[in-house]
Design an enzyme around this catalytic site. Structure first.
Site, PDB file in Angstrom:
ATOM      1  N   GLY A   1      34.320 -90.327  11.265  1.00 33.41           N
ATOM      2  CA  GLY A   1      32.890 -90.522  11.421  1.00 33.41           C
ATOM      3  C   GLY A   1      32.502 -90.292  12.869  1.00 33.41           C
ATOM      4  O   GLY A   1      33.366 -90.227  13.756  1.00 33.41           O
TER       5      GLY A   1
ATOM      6  N   GLN B   1      27.435 -91.126  20.556  1.00 33.02           N
ATOM      7  CA  GLN B   1      28.718 -90.641  21.098  1.00 33.02           C
ATOM      8  C   GLN B   1      28.607 -89.238  21.692  1.00 33.02           C
ATOM      9  O   GLN B   1      29.490 -88.829  22.457  1.00 33.02           O
ATOM     10  CB  GLN B   1      29.801 -90.658  20.010  1.00 33.02           C
ATOM     11  CG  GLN B   1      30.203 -92.058  19.591  1.00 33.02           C
ATOM     12  CD  GLN B   1      31.283 -92.022  18.547  1.00 33.02           C
ATOM     13  OE1 GLN B   1      31.011 -91.919  17.353  1.00 33.02           O
ATOM     14  NE2 GLN B   1      32.539 -92.090  18.965  1.00 33.02           N
TER      15      GLN B   1
ATOM     16  N   CYS C   1      38.770 -94.593  17.796  1.00 36.19           N
ATOM     17  CA  CYS C   1      37.417 -94.118  18.074  1.00 36.19           C
ATOM     18  C   CYS C   1      37.526 -92.904  18.983  1.00 36.19           C
ATOM     19  O   CYS C   1      38.307 -92.928  19.941  1.00 36.19           O
ATOM     20  CB  CYS C   1      36.608 -95.226  18.750  1.00 36.19           C
ATOM     21  SG  CYS C   1      34.903 -94.763  19.126  1.00 36.19           S
ATOM     22  N   LEU C   2      36.756 -91.879  18.688  1.00 35.59           N
ATOM     23  CA  LEU C   2      36.795 -90.677  19.526  1.00 35.59           C
ATOM     24  C   LEU C   2      36.318 -90.972  20.948  1.00 35.59           C
ATOM     25  O   LEU C   2      36.618 -90.219  21.865  1.00 35.59           O
ATOM     26  CB  LEU C   2      35.950 -89.561  18.901  1.00 35.59           C
ATOM     27  CG  LEU C   2      36.422 -89.072  17.524  1.00 35.59           C
ATOM     28  CD1 LEU C   2      35.497 -87.980  17.000  1.00 35.59           C
ATOM     29  CD2 LEU C   2      37.855 -88.589  17.547  1.00 35.59           C
TER      30      LEU C   2
ATOM     31  N   HIS D   1      31.897 -99.597  11.674  1.00 34.86           N
ATOM     32  CA  HIS D   1      32.276 -99.066  12.989  1.00 34.86           C
ATOM     33  C   HIS D   1      31.205 -98.112  13.513  1.00 34.86           C
ATOM     34  O   HIS D   1      30.758 -98.233  14.666  1.00 34.86           O
ATOM     35  CB  HIS D   1      33.630 -98.357  12.856  1.00 34.86           C
ATOM     36  CG  HIS D   1      34.084 -97.645  14.088  1.00 34.86           C
ATOM     37  ND1 HIS D   1      35.217 -97.992  14.783  1.00 34.86           N
ATOM     38  CD2 HIS D   1      33.555 -96.578  14.760  1.00 34.86           C
ATOM     39  CE1 HIS D   1      35.360 -97.189  15.830  1.00 34.86           C
ATOM     40  NE2 HIS D   1      34.369 -96.319  15.837  1.00 34.86           N
ATOM     41  N   GLU D   2      30.781 -97.174  12.659  1.00 37.22           N
ATOM     42  CA  GLU D   2      29.804 -96.171  13.122  1.00 37.22           C
ATOM     43  C   GLU D   2      28.454 -96.811  13.427  1.00 37.22           C
ATOM     44  O   GLU D   2      27.812 -96.475  14.430  1.00 37.22           O
ATOM     45  CB  GLU D   2      29.650 -95.055  12.083  1.00 37.22           C
ATOM     46  CG  GLU D   2      30.905 -94.243  11.816  1.00 37.22           C
ATOM     47  CD  GLU D   2      31.588 -93.717  13.063  1.00 37.22           C
ATOM     48  OE1 GLU D   2      30.900 -93.465  14.080  1.00 37.22           O
ATOM     49  OE2 GLU D   2      32.819 -93.578  13.029  1.00 37.22           O
TER      50      GLU D   2
ATOM     51  N   HIS E   1      28.019 -98.416  16.776  1.00 42.38           N
ATOM     52  CA  HIS E   1      27.702 -97.535  17.901  1.00 42.38           C
ATOM     53  C   HIS E   1      26.189 -97.500  18.180  1.00 42.38           C
ATOM     54  O   HIS E   1      25.769 -97.293  19.319  1.00 42.38           O
ATOM     55  CB  HIS E   1      28.179 -96.104  17.616  1.00 42.38           C
ATOM     56  CG  HIS E   1      29.640 -95.870  17.877  1.00 42.38           C
ATOM     57  ND1 HIS E   1      30.193 -95.941  19.134  1.00 42.38           N
ATOM     58  CD2 HIS E   1      30.654 -95.538  17.038  1.00 42.38           C
ATOM     59  CE1 HIS E   1      31.496 -95.660  19.050  1.00 42.38           C
ATOM     60  NE2 HIS E   1      31.799 -95.420  17.787  1.00 42.38           N
TER      61      HIS E   1
HETATM   62 NI    NI Z   1      33.735 -94.816  17.200  1.00 46.05          NI
END
Ligand code: NI
Length: 178
Positions: free
Chosen positions: A46, A51, A99-100, A141-142, A145
């Site tokens: 995701g 981000q 996480c990216l 999680h997403e 953000h």
């Molecule tokens: Ni993330």
């Protein structure tokens, strides 16, 4: 277009993002294309607009098969705009997350096991779904953000936070990224 992903420490990851007001616009279409391109280029499960530095309440997620989470059930490829999350049952469970924006690291994060989420698709149509397990984890999680929350901020036991190759020298299912 693949966009650079902001990394933890960048103050833009800590903002509370603004709701999307303009659906079905060319700019929104382009943003969604960039999010999917960037997510797929990095094998993410995701990705949230903040981000890539875009201050809007919009996330994408989903996969048929994810090399980083080989045991995970498929999650429908989803555009979720202006989301809300409701707990179903209130039960929590722990799981490994990456996480990216936090590259190379993994942490054990408590999340609601079952949720209902609601929001809008790219055409502005309202929809909602019930989810549990990894699907519910990815959505939580997403959506975090969008409120400037990164998964380490949800952790309660920092002894289960580390570099993926040190935590899992054999590789395996936990070597995931979101
Ligand atoms: Ni993330």
């Amino acid at each position: 277009m693949i966009r650079p992903v902001l990394r933890m420490g960048d103050p833009r990851l800590l903002r509370r993002s603004r709701p999307v007001a303009d659906f079905a616009s060319a700019a929104l279409r382009e943003l969604l294309d960039d999010l999917f391109d960037t997510m797929h280029a990095q094998d993410g499960a995701g990705l949230a607009a903040p981000q890539i530095g875009v201050d809007l309440r919009l996330v994408v997620f989903g996969f048929e098969h994810n090399a980083r989470y080989p045991q995970a059930e498929p999650i429908p490829l989803t555009v979720l705009i202006n989301p809300s999350i409701e707990a179903l049952g209130g039960e929590e469970e722990g799981g490994w997350e990456g996480c990216l924006s936090v590259p190379g690291l993994r942490g054990w994060v408590p999340r609601l096991r079952r949720i209902r989420y609601r929001g809008f698709d790219e055409a502005g149509r309202a929809f909602g779904r019930e989810a549990e397990g990894f699907h519910a984890r990815v959505v939580q999680h997403e959506c975090d953000h969008l409120d400037g929350i990164l998964y380490p901020m949800r952790m309660r036991d920092l002894s289960r936070f580390g570099f993926v190759d040190a935590l899992f020298p054999e590789g395996g299912d936990a070597a995931g990224r979101q």
